[in-house]
Design a protein around this motif. Structure first.
Motif, PDB file in Angstrom:
ATOM      1  N   ALA A  82      33.578 -38.939  34.973  1.00 56.22           N
ATOM      2  CA  ALA A  82      33.489 -37.868  33.989  1.00 56.22           C
ATOM      3  C   ALA A  82      32.677 -38.286  32.767  1.00 56.22           C
ATOM      4  N   SER A  83      32.816 -39.551  32.336  1.00 63.54           N
ATOM      5  CA  SER A  83      32.086 -40.013  31.149  1.00 63.54           C
ATOM      6  C   SER A  83      30.597 -40.175  31.407  1.00 63.54           C
ATOM      7  N   ASN A  84      30.184 -40.258  32.690  1.00 59.19           N
ATOM      8  CA  ASN A  84      28.772 -40.421  33.029  1.00 59.19           C
ATOM      9  C   ASN A  84      28.196 -39.219  33.759  1.00 59.19           C
ATOM     10  N   ASN A  85      28.987 -38.140  33.831  1.00 56.57           N
ATOM     11  CA  ASN A  85      28.523 -36.875  34.438  1.00 56.57           C
ATOM     12  C   ASN A  85      28.041 -37.058  35.877  1.00 56.57           C
ATOM     13  N   VAL A  86      28.820 -37.789  36.663  1.00 52.17           N
ATOM     14  CA  VAL A  86      28.526 -37.953  38.086  1.00 52.17           C
ATOM     15  C   VAL A  86      29.771 -37.574  38.869  1.00 52.17           C
ATOM     16  N   THR A  87      29.598 -37.314  40.139  1.00 51.24           N
ATOM     17  CA  THR A  87      30.744 -36.948  40.975  1.00 51.24           C
ATOM     18  C   THR A  87      31.514 -38.199  41.387  1.00 51.24           C
ATOM     19  N   VAL A  88      32.786 -38.006  41.673  1.00 50.33           N
ATOM     20  CA  VAL A  88      33.631 -39.120  42.085  1.00 50.33           C
ATOM     21  C   VAL A  88      33.160 -39.683  43.421  1.00 50.33           C
ATOM     22  N   GLU A  89      32.709 -38.796  44.331  1.00 50.86           N
ATOM     23  CA  GLU A  89      32.273 -39.250  45.650  1.00 50.86           C
ATOM     24  C   GLU A  89      31.036 -40.145  45.553  1.00 50.86           C
ATOM     25  N   SER A  90      30.069 -39.714  44.748  1.00 51.85           N
ATOM     26  CA  SER A  90      28.861 -40.530  44.620  1.00 51.85           C
ATOM     27  C   SER A  90      29.146 -41.861  43.936  1.00 51.85           C
ATOM     28  N   LEU A  91      30.061 -41.828  42.951  1.00 45.92           N
ATOM     29  CA  LEU A  91      30.420 -43.061  42.261  1.00 45.92           C
ATOM     30  C   LEU A  91      31.167 -44.008  43.192  1.00 45.92           C
ATOM     31  N   ARG A  92      32.028 -43.453  44.044  1.00 42.64           N
ATOM     32  CA  ARG A  92      32.755 -44.297  44.988  1.00 42.64           C
ATOM     33  C   ARG A  92      31.800 -44.958  45.979  1.00 42.64           C
ATOM     34  N   GLU A  93      30.814 -44.189  46.444  1.00 43.39           N
ATOM     35  CA  GLU A  93      29.826 -44.742  47.371  1.00 43.39           C
ATOM     36  C   GLU A  93      29.017 -45.845  46.702  1.00 43.39           C
ATOM     37  N   GLN A  94      28.642 -45.621  45.447  1.00 38.71           N
ATOM     38  CA  GLN A  94      27.896 -46.635  44.706  1.00 38.71           C
ATOM     39  C   GLN A  94      28.732 -47.912  44.514  1.00 38.71           C
ATOM     40  N   SER A  95      30.008 -47.732  44.180  1.00 36.23           N
ATOM     41  CA  SER A  95      30.898 -48.881  44.001  1.00 36.23           C
ATOM     42  C   SER A  95      31.062 -49.664  45.304  1.00 36.23           C
ATOM     43  N   ASN A  96      31.183 -48.922  46.426  1.00 33.65           N
ATOM     44  CA  ASN A  96      31.313 -49.591  47.722  1.00 33.65           C
ATOM     45  C   ASN A  96      30.087 -50.435  48.035  1.00 33.65           C
ATOM     46  N   GLN A  97      28.906 -49.891  47.767  1.00 35.12           N
ATOM     47  CA  GLN A  97      27.679 -50.634  48.015  1.00 35.12           C
ATOM     48  C   GLN A  97      27.585 -51.875  47.114  1.00 35.12           C
ATOM     49  N   GLU A  98      28.028 -51.737  45.868  1.00 26.85           N
ATOM     50  CA  GLU A  98      27.980 -52.866  44.944  1.00 26.85           C
ATOM     51  C   GLU A  98      28.907 -53.992  45.403  1.00 26.85           C
ATOM     52  N   VAL A  99      30.104 -53.615  45.866  1.00 23.63           N
ATOM     53  CA  VAL A  99      31.053 -54.633  46.326  1.00 23.63           C
ATOM     54  C   VAL A  99      30.520 -55.343  47.567  1.00 23.63           C
ATOM     55  N   ARG A 100      29.960 -54.568  48.504  1.00 24.27           N
ATOM     56  CA  ARG A 100      29.407 -55.169  49.712  1.00 24.27           C
ATOM     57  C   ARG A 100      28.266 -56.137  49.367  1.00 24.27           C
ATOM     58  N   SER A 101      27.402 -55.718  48.444  1.00 22.34           N
ATOM     59  CA  SER A 101      26.298 -56.597  48.035  1.00 22.34           C
ATOM     60  C   SER A 101      26.823 -57.857  47.346  1.00 22.34           C
ATOM     61  N   GLN A 102      27.857 -57.687  46.553  1.00 22.00           N
ATOM     62  CA  GLN A 102      28.438 -58.819  45.850  1.00 22.00           C
ATOM     63  C   GLN A 102      29.046 -59.823  46.825  1.00 22.00           C
ATOM     64  N   VAL A 103      29.789 -59.326  47.817  1.00 17.35           N
ATOM     65  CA  VAL A 103      30.401 -60.210  48.817  1.00 17.35           C
ATOM     66  C   VAL A 103      29.325 -60.877  49.672  1.00 17.35           C
ATOM     67  N   LEU A 104      28.271 -60.117  50.027  1.00 19.60           N
ATOM     68  CA  LEU A 104      27.186 -60.678  50.832  1.00 19.60           C
ATOM     69  C   LEU A 104      26.456 -61.787  50.082  1.00 19.60           C
ATOM     70  N   ASN A 105      26.175 -61.573  48.812  1.00 22.00           N
ATOM     71  CA  ASN A 105      25.506 -62.612  48.014  1.00 22.00           C
ATOM     72  C   ASN A 105      26.363 -63.866  47.898  1.00 22.00           C
ATOM     73  N   ASP A 106      27.676 -63.670  47.796  1.00 24.27           N
ATOM     74  CA  ASP A 106      28.578 -64.811  47.737  1.00 24.27           C
ATOM     75  C   ASP A 106      28.552 -65.590  49.050  1.00 24.27           C
ATOM     76  N   LEU A 107      28.501 -64.872  50.178  1.00 24.28           N
ATOM     77  CA  LEU A 107      28.410 -65.526  51.474  1.00 24.28           C
ATOM     78  C   LEU A 107      27.107 -66.310  51.612  1.00 24.28           C
ATOM     79  N   LYS A 108      26.027 -65.723  51.135  1.00 23.67           N
ATOM     80  CA  LYS A 108      24.725 -66.401  51.238  1.00 23.67           C
ATOM     81  C   LYS A 108      24.684 -67.670  50.399  1.00 23.67           C
ATOM     82  N   SER A 109      25.367 -67.644  49.257  1.00 20.55           N
ATOM     83  CA  SER A 109      25.390 -68.848  48.413  1.00 20.55           C
ATOM     84  C   SER A 109      26.239 -69.948  49.031  1.00 20.55           C
TER      85      SER A 109
END
Length: 535
Positions: free
Chosen positions: A198-225
């Motif tokens: 609500a504070s960024n004028n985006v939908t909850v669904e799109s924000l959830r998808e973005q958060s999921n992608q960020e977490v996956r990228s974060q875990v993948l980068n940790d695995l690569k390190s």
């Protein structure tokens, strides 16, 4: 009728009608210990160190993990601010360049001396001379800054005067319907998601998808390190395994942390803009603690101060972190390793040593052969292998050091128990039907406490030194945590240019180790009935 209450304490009298005052090994040891001034001094120093480490959170010091890159390698100072030191460093650079270009005039002898310092890698002398000579000529009017140098100095001065350090302590959300106020950090991921959307004028669904992608990228980068060199297919397979292992709860925890970080960043930037205007208007007073209204339903508790007005009593490290804070929190880790490692190894040694000494027979044979085998293995190599296999974190460090440190105490307790198990009080307890465990831990181990206490005080410095050795090799405490050993290891590479980064943590560790050894030696003499300090 007044009744006089009789004293329930019965006093023992000798033939001269004098009260017999009881004594014990502990009281007698304390009397002897008090006569050993070095042991008492060591005990006081150990207590002070322990209190500082225990209550480090409540001390008025800067956060130990706060990085300010502008404050890298600042020297110790009592009354000079970080901004003044930054300006001095800038002027040293400007004056040195002016000497190289010929605009800062010096004598031939002085120029030859500067070149000799440069050839000998004595950079500190070069900077000191350049600054003093430049300031002298600037005051005398024989030197002026070029237009470009003056602009860079003015820009730096503006940064020093205006840059802020804003810290968001707590964020609160007020429900419009119920009026309930909740701390954002204690809310769940699913509750924070619509607030941020609500504070960024985006939908909850799109924000959830973005958060999921960020977490996956974060875990993948940790695995690569952690496991470099794998193929993309292997990384993808490992990613799915890691996500399944984490579960939805672990996944939501990372996503929540990311969202809170974004909200905190937005609040920090907004606050910095507001306070910058207050500084310009001359209405801001620092340091500042207040609650600000972020939005209609969002409030935050913030603390703000001028970034470059700090005083670093013991200087800063290569990341601009306060050395005083790092040493105190490093002592927290080092002392914890010493005490917890000693406690764990002593408890394990008491258990196995007492069982071997009291039960004897096959139990004693197998336990002592295990001790003999482990004595024959290289101690530090076992610790290094354990750290390499199970990971470099504090818990594994505790376990690795403790599991191979119980051998000596086990042998000592075994010898004590074997000498006591045929004593009259043990025979009496056995005849009254006392169990094996009760006889060992209520009668025999307490009679061995003196030697156990002395050994424990002497083991604490050994654990701290072992951790320091591992940290020096890069196998000890990992960032952002620090220990005295890791601080010394980090400082070795720049010890000629920045000696304070090595001197202060090494001095803090040395004082504690000396104090602990003096205290341990004093306890050894105090518990020894034949001690030279006997009353």
């Amino acid at each position: 009728m007044n009744l006089k209450k009789k004293d329930s304490k019965v006093e023992s009298l000798n033939e001269f009608e004098q009260t017999i005052v009881g004594n014990s090994l502990g009281k007698d040891a304390w009397k002897r210990l008090k006569k050993n001034k070095m042991a008492v001094l060591g005990m006081i120093i150990v207590i002070i160190y322990t209190l500082l480490a225990t209550f480090a959170t409540f001390l008025p010091i800067y956060p130990y993990d706060e990085i300010i890159l502008d404050h890298q390698h600042l020297p110790p100072t009592l009354n000079t601010t970080a901004g003044e030191l930054m300006m001095k460093t800038k002027l040293e650079e400007v004056y040195f360049k002016a000497w190289k270009s010929g605009s800062l005039k010096v004598t031939d002898e002085q120029s030859a001396q500067i070149k000799q310092w440069i050839a000998d890698n004595q950079i500190t002398q070069v900077w000191d001379f350049s600054y003093k000579e430049g300031q002298r000529q600037l005051a005398a009017g024989t030197f002026t800054f070029s237009s470009s140098d003056q602009k860079s100095i003015d820009r730096l001065q503006k940064r020093i005067d205006t840059e802020l350090l804003v810290s968001v302590k707590k964020v609160f959300w007020k429900d419009s319907e119920t009026g309930k106020i909740s701390q954002l950090g204690k809310m769940s991921y699913d509750e924070i998601l619509p607030i941020y959307a609500a504070s960024n004028n985006v939908t909850v669904e799109s924000l959830r998808e973005q958060s999921n992608q960020e977490v996956r990228s974060q875990v993948l980068n940790d695995l690569k390190s952690k496991t470099p060199g794998l193929s993309d297919e292997d990384y993808a397979a490992n990613l799915e395994i890691e996500l399944k292992t984490m579960g939805s709860k672990g996944f939501d925890t990372i996503a929540k942390t990311n969202l809170l970080g974004k909200i905190t960043t937005q609040i920090t930037r907004s606050t910095e803009k507001t306070l910058a205007q207050e500084i310009k208007d001359g209405t801001a007073v620092f340091p500042m603690k207040k609650t600000i209204q972020v939005s209609e339903n969002l409030t935050a508790q913030i603390e703000a101060s001028k970034k470059h007005s700090r005083h670093y009593l013991l200087g800063t490290d290569y990341s601009g972190r306060d050395m005083l804070s790092r040493i105190i929190y490093g002592g927290q880790v080092s002392i914890a390793i010493g005490f917890i490692g000693t406690l764990t190894s002593v408890l394990l040694g008491i258990l196995l040593g007492a069982l071997a000494g009291y039960l004897g027979g096959k139990v004693d044979f197998f336990l002592m052969r295990l001790v003999d085998i482990m004595y024959g293995l290289p101690y530090m190599l076992l610790v290094i292998i354990s750290m390499a296999i199970f990971g470099r974190n504090i818990l594994n460090l505790f376990i690795a050091l403790a599991l191979v440190s119980w051998l000596t105490i086990a042998r000592m307790v075994r010898g004590q128990v074997m000498s006591l198990k045929n004593s009259e009080f043990v025979e009496a307890a056995r005849s009254m039907g006392a169990s094996t465990w009760r006889i060992i831990f209520r009668h025999m181990v307490p009679n061995s406490l003196s030697i156990i206490i002395v050994y424990s005080t002497l083991r604490i410095p050994a654990f701290i030194m072992q951790e320091s050795f591992l940290s020096f090799l890069g196998l000890g405490v990992q960032a952002p945590y620090a220990s005295w050993g890791s601080l010394v290891g980090d400082a070795v590479t720049g010890m000629t240019l920045y000696p304070w980064k090595l001197i202060f943590p090494a001095l803090a560790m040395t004082i504690f180790l000396f104090a602990m050894n003096f205290f341990g030696d004093g306890l050894r003499d105090a518990f020894d009935p034949q001690s030279k300090n006997q009353l």
